[in-house]
Write an enzyme that holds these catalytic residues in place. Sequence first.
Site, PDB file in Angstrom:
ATOM      1  N   TRP A  28      -8.537 -10.981  -8.932  1.00  0.00           N
ATOM      2  CA  TRP A  28      -8.306  -9.692  -8.270  1.00  0.00           C
ATOM      3  C   TRP A  28      -9.492  -8.748  -8.425  1.00  0.00           C
ATOM      4  CZ3 TRP A  28      -4.286  -6.978  -5.779  1.00  0.00           C
ATOM      5  CH2 TRP A  28      -4.390  -5.570  -5.807  1.00  0.00           C
ATOM      6  N   ASP A  31     -11.253  -1.058  -7.425  1.00  0.00           N
ATOM      7  CA  ASP A  31     -12.318  -0.047  -7.285  1.00  0.00           C
ATOM      8  C   ASP A  31     -13.734  -0.487  -7.679  1.00  0.00           C
ATOM      9  OD1 ASP A  31      -9.846   1.179  -7.321  1.00  0.00           O
ATOM     10  OD2 ASP A  31     -10.320   2.603  -8.886  1.00  0.00           O
TER      11      ASP A  31
HETATM   12  C1  FRU Z   1      -7.709   3.638  -8.007  1.00  0.00           C
HETATM   13  C2  FRU Z   1      -7.127   3.390  -9.398  1.00  0.00           C
HETATM   14  C3  FRU Z   1      -7.783   4.279 -10.426  1.00  0.00           C
HETATM   15  C4  FRU Z   1      -7.565   3.498 -11.692  1.00  0.00           C
HETATM   16  C5  FRU Z   1      -7.733   2.073 -11.224  1.00  0.00           C
HETATM   17  C6  FRU Z   1      -6.886   1.072 -11.959  1.00  0.00           C
HETATM   18  O1  FRU Z   1      -7.532   2.566  -7.145  1.00  0.00           O
HETATM   19  O2  FRU Z   1      -5.730   3.559  -9.366  1.00  0.00           O
HETATM   20  O3  FRU Z   1      -7.274   5.592 -10.480  1.00  0.00           O
HETATM   21  O4  FRU Z   1      -8.486   3.834 -12.695  1.00  0.00           O
HETATM   22  O5  FRU Z   1      -7.408   2.075  -9.852  1.00  0.00           O
HETATM   23  O6  FRU Z   1      -7.237  -0.230 -11.572  1.00  0.00           O
END
Ligand code: FRU
Length: 477
Positions: A28, A31
């Site tokens: 997976w 971000d």
């Molecule tokens: C955004 C988010 C962030 C967090 C991360 C967790 O997509 O929700 O706020 O740090 O993904 O994977």
Amino acid sequence: MSNTVETATPITNNRYRLQYHLMPPTGWMNDPNGLIFYQGEYHAFYQHYPLGPWPGPMHWGHAKSKDLVHWEHLPIALAPSTQYDNGDHPVHGVWSGSAVDNDGELTLIFTAHNEGNTPVEVQCIARSRNGIDFEKGEKPVIGGPPDDECFGFRDPKAWRHGGKWYLVLGYGREGRGKALLYTSKGLNDWTYVGPAAESDGTLGDMWECPDLFRLGPAADDYVLIFSPMNIAPVKTLYLSGKFDYASGRLTTKQKDRIDYGFDFYAPQTFEDDKGRRIMFGWMNIWGAEMPEKEDGWMGAFTIPRELELAPDGTLRYHPVAELRELRGEHAAVSRTRLAAGTERELDGVESRSAEVIAVFQPEASGDATFGLRVRCSADGGQYTEISYSTAEGILRMNRDHAGAGAGGVSEVSLAPMADGRVKLHLFLDTSSVELFANDGVKTITNRIYPDTASVGIKLFAEQGDVLLESLDVWQLS
Ligand code: FRU
């Protein structure tokens, strides 16, 4: 900390694997994290669960590139390993953050998330001298939010200015998303300044992944980008205006969505050695169907986009020049009138992994809807349509007939360019379409999952005639 993952899921089918976008080797991805130009190379980290195509306890995947286009995968940079990011509660991990070059030391600043702890989210750092092996600090550098009750306290984005460090952090309280500003002399010890910007009640209840950076001619021209929660269909926003270091506040002059597609979230930017402000987004969205999960992987970055601040304070998005290295075989169509009702298939040209630039000159009087159909099947039943309606002044991308995965129409208001033309610039990859309209005034980013054999490309006009001024198609490899 062990960097080896022995039980990663294999990729079972390559049908949706992308040709020139950064994807996880397996498992997976969400971000973009820690984007940085460090010691002559581009480094990209990303939210990563290596053991399967679902969002398990997050790690930081890592890749580097000399040209932003060809990537080399590196060992996982960060894995859950401390009481702050690891434990019995199933929801824990090394969540999003950023990178800085601290006089040669590559330093990652991230959220340690553990739902077994109070507070759930604290900010930590990890350091590396060689850009590959990272050592986490012993304790958090920000031990908790300014108020006990909040809806999220995460995703630090740090930068240096005038001999000090600053960071913005995503936060929400009482229905209002905010970007909290902190400052520090040495990265280990941060002082809370206040919110650099916050929702007026209409901009989301938590601002994930805020990123505040200088862009534009004046020293105090700044842009804040963020991913606001719970104001669908809006998924990302920017505020541009003036940032004042003395008060720590951004005064907003313009705001808009960053991208108008379904699959664009959590973008992050960085400045490279050429002074360019470059943005990557996560080319997916939470809650989507994600058909590639069946094949053992999930997630990709967008292509790198160079940001420009227009004189009116709005953002422009440009594919970075390095992408031209990918251009192979070229086909072109010159000035042609497309009569209403035309659908013209291009011979010998494929749209599976291609760059397309189409310039249309609509008639001064009379309405028309025109554009391109890409990833068309031989029987015509499968296609993704990019259209512009002069009557409505609306640009659309329709993926209702695109193949597997969700359908839906992305749309955005768009005026023709000053000379009356409409320019559609597309980057197509195996399972994605990125559209830059009118030289980067608006973008639409979507994942599509057509059959491998659906590679046709067609021009069309409806309602009225349109002049196609030029069409260029390059196969990308
Ligand atoms: C955004 C988010 C962030 C967090 C991360 C967790 O997509 O929700 O706020 O740090 O993904 O994977």
